[in-house]
Enzyme design. Structure first.
Site, PDB file in Angstrom:
ATOM      1  N   GLU A  80       0.837  -1.226   0.000  1.00 33.46           N
ATOM      2  CA  GLU A  80       0.000   0.000   0.000  1.00 33.46           C
ATOM      3  C   GLU A  80       0.861   1.261   0.000  1.00 33.46           C
ATOM      4  O   GLU A  80       0.571   2.243   0.693  1.00 33.46           O
ATOM      5  CB  GLU A  80      -1.001  -0.028   1.159  1.00 33.46           C
ATOM      6  CG  GLU A  80      -2.064  -1.102   0.932  1.00 33.46           C
ATOM      7  CD  GLU A  80      -3.041  -1.266   2.078  1.00 33.46           C
ATOM      8  OE1 GLU A  80      -2.968  -0.484   3.048  1.00 33.46           O
ATOM      9  OE2 GLU A  80      -3.881  -2.166   1.982  1.00 33.46           O
TER      10      GLU A  80
HETATM   11  C1  LIG Z   1       2.755  -8.702   2.262  1.00 35.22           C
HETATM   12  C2  LIG Z   1       2.511  -7.977   0.955  1.00 35.22           C
HETATM   13  C3  LIG Z   1       1.219  -7.877   0.479  1.00 35.22           C
HETATM   14  C4  LIG Z   1       0.968  -7.242  -0.750  1.00 35.22           C
HETATM   15  N1  LIG Z   1      -0.331  -7.155  -1.183  1.00 35.22           N
HETATM   16  C5  LIG Z   1      -0.584  -6.591  -2.366  1.00 35.22           C
HETATM   17  C6  LIG Z   1      -1.934  -6.502  -2.859  1.00 35.22           C
HETATM   18  O1  LIG Z   1      -2.889  -6.955  -2.209  1.00 35.22           O
HETATM   19  N2  LIG Z   1      -2.156  -5.958  -4.076  1.00 35.22           N
HETATM   20  C7  LIG Z   1      -1.109  -5.468  -4.825  1.00 35.22           C
HETATM   21  O2  LIG Z   1      -1.375  -4.957  -5.924  1.00 35.22           O
HETATM   22  N3  LIG Z   1       0.154  -5.518  -4.380  1.00 35.22           N
HETATM   23  C8  LIG Z   1       0.466  -6.060  -3.191  1.00 35.22           C
HETATM   24  N4  LIG Z   1       1.755  -6.126  -2.737  1.00 35.22           N
HETATM   25  C9  LIG Z   1       2.839  -5.601  -3.579  1.00 35.22           C
HETATM   26  C10 LIG Z   1       3.290  -4.237  -3.098  1.00 35.22           C
HETATM   27  O3  LIG Z   1       2.309  -3.251  -3.384  1.00 35.22           O
HETATM   28  C11 LIG Z   1       4.639  -3.906  -3.784  1.00 35.22           C
HETATM   29  O4  LIG Z   1       5.612  -4.822  -3.269  1.00 35.22           O
HETATM   30  C12 LIG Z   1       5.050  -2.474  -3.507  1.00 35.22           C
HETATM   31  O5  LIG Z   1       4.228  -1.580  -4.219  1.00 35.22           O
HETATM   32  C13 LIG Z   1       6.511  -2.205  -3.894  1.00 35.22           C
HETATM   33  O6  LIG Z   1       6.691  -2.556  -5.245  1.00 35.22           O
HETATM   34  P1  LIG Z   1       7.896  -3.528  -5.612  1.00 35.22           P
HETATM   35  O7  LIG Z   1       7.893  -4.706  -4.715  1.00 35.22           O
HETATM   36  O8  LIG Z   1       7.817  -3.738  -7.094  1.00 35.22           O
HETATM   37  O9  LIG Z   1       9.198  -2.701  -5.251  1.00 35.22           O
HETATM   38  P2  LIG Z   1       9.912  -1.634  -6.183  1.00 35.22           P
HETATM   39  O10 LIG Z   1       8.925  -0.682  -6.742  1.00 35.22           O
HETATM   40  O11 LIG Z   1      10.832  -2.379  -7.105  1.00 35.22           O
HETATM   41  O12 LIG Z   1      10.767  -0.872  -5.080  1.00 35.22           O
HETATM   42  C14 LIG Z   1      11.921  -1.472  -4.465  1.00 35.22           C
HETATM   43  C15 LIG Z   1      12.435  -0.497  -3.415  1.00 35.22           C
HETATM   44  O13 LIG Z   1      12.823   0.723  -4.045  1.00 35.22           O
HETATM   45  C16 LIG Z   1      12.140   1.816  -3.429  1.00 35.22           C
HETATM   46  N5  LIG Z   1      11.829   2.824  -4.449  1.00 35.22           N
HETATM   47  C17 LIG Z   1      11.150   2.630  -5.609  1.00 35.22           C
HETATM   48  N6  LIG Z   1      11.033   3.762  -6.294  1.00 35.22           N
HETATM   49  C18 LIG Z   1      11.654   4.716  -5.556  1.00 35.22           C
HETATM   50  C19 LIG Z   1      11.876   6.107  -5.700  1.00 35.22           C
HETATM   51  N7  LIG Z   1      11.437   6.757  -6.788  1.00 35.22           N
HETATM   52  N8  LIG Z   1      12.560   6.767  -4.738  1.00 35.22           N
HETATM   53  C20 LIG Z   1      13.026   6.115  -3.624  1.00 35.22           C
HETATM   54  N9  LIG Z   1      12.847   4.786  -3.433  1.00 35.22           N
HETATM   55  C21 LIG Z   1      12.171   4.091  -4.365  1.00 35.22           C
HETATM   56  C22 LIG Z   1      10.890   1.222  -2.808  1.00 35.22           C
HETATM   57  O14 LIG Z   1      10.462   2.014  -1.708  1.00 35.22           O
HETATM   58  C23 LIG Z   1      11.397  -0.136  -2.362  1.00 35.22           C
HETATM   59  O15 LIG Z   1      12.004  -0.027  -1.112  1.00 35.22           O
HETATM   60  C24 LIG Z   1       2.038  -6.720  -1.514  1.00 35.22           C
HETATM   61  C25 LIG Z   1       3.354  -6.809  -0.999  1.00 35.22           C
HETATM   62  C26 LIG Z   1       3.604  -7.428   0.215  1.00 35.22           C
HETATM   63  C27 LIG Z   1       5.032  -7.517   0.738  1.00 35.22           C
END
Ligand SMILES: Cc1cc2nc3c(=O)[nH]c(=O)nc-3n(C[C@H](O)[C@H](O)[C@H](O)COP(=O)(O)OP(=O)(O)OC[C@H]3O[C@@H](n4cnc5c(N)ncnc54)[C@H](O)[C@@H]3O)c2cc1C
Length: 97
Positions: A80
């Site tokens: 979220e």
């Molecule tokens: C337990 C759990 C439940 C989830 N449930 C859902 C769900 O119900 N529905 C759904 O759609 N998704 C869900 N997710 C997915 C979640 O929304 C994503 O993991 C999250 O949005 C982060 O995206 P990513 O994992 O691709 O990380 P990335 O976007 O690849 O980011 C990796 C890291 O880089 C950082 N980062 C990225 N861009 C920037 C920036 N511009 N500046 C600084 N830092 C940055 C992020 O903060 C993160 O720490 C869930 C995840 C978990 C762990």
């Protein structure tokens, strides 16, 4: 540590209530929601971290579900909107203002 937890929890609760009242008045809460999500999830992590410490070695085991609580709150800093993305939202809003 318990007192620190109480301060953390009440700070987050106050901000959430303030945001809810603002939303109820029909105001834009875009930045406030990011403030709430960021503050609350970071706060929960700090609280869980302290609880593990309070229980010592038992806090690290499956005793009373403390390690499960610790793992669960860690995930809240990712889903979220990650903490970094909420900070970006807040920063963008501040610059726009
Ligand atoms: C337990 C759990 C439940 C989830 N449930 C859902 C769900 O119900 N529905 C759904 O759609 N998704 C869900 N997710 C997915 C979640 O929304 C994503 O993991 C999250 O949005 C982060 O995206 P990513 O994992 O691709 O990380 P990335 O976007 O690849 O980011 C990796 C890291 O880089 C950082 N980062 C990225 N861009 C920037 C920036 N511009 N500046 C600084 N830092 C940055 C992020 O903060 C993160 O720490 C869930 C995840 C978990 C762990």
């Amino acid at each position: 540590m318990l007192a620190e937890c109480k301060v953390d929890i009440e700070s987050a609760r106050a901000l959430i209530l303030k945001t809810a009242r603002k939303l109820h008045r029909g105001k834009d809460v875009t930045m406030d929601v990011s403030l709430c999500k960021y503050l609350s999830t970071e706060m929960c992590f700090r609280v869980a971290h302290r609880v593990v410490q309070i229980f010592g070695g038992r806090g690290y085991t499956k005793y009373r579900g403390i390690e499960r609580f610790f793992r669960d709150v860690r995930a809240a800093r990712i889903y979220e909107g990650t903490s970094q993305i909420h900070l970006l939202n807040i920063g963008k809003r501040l610059l726009a203002e």
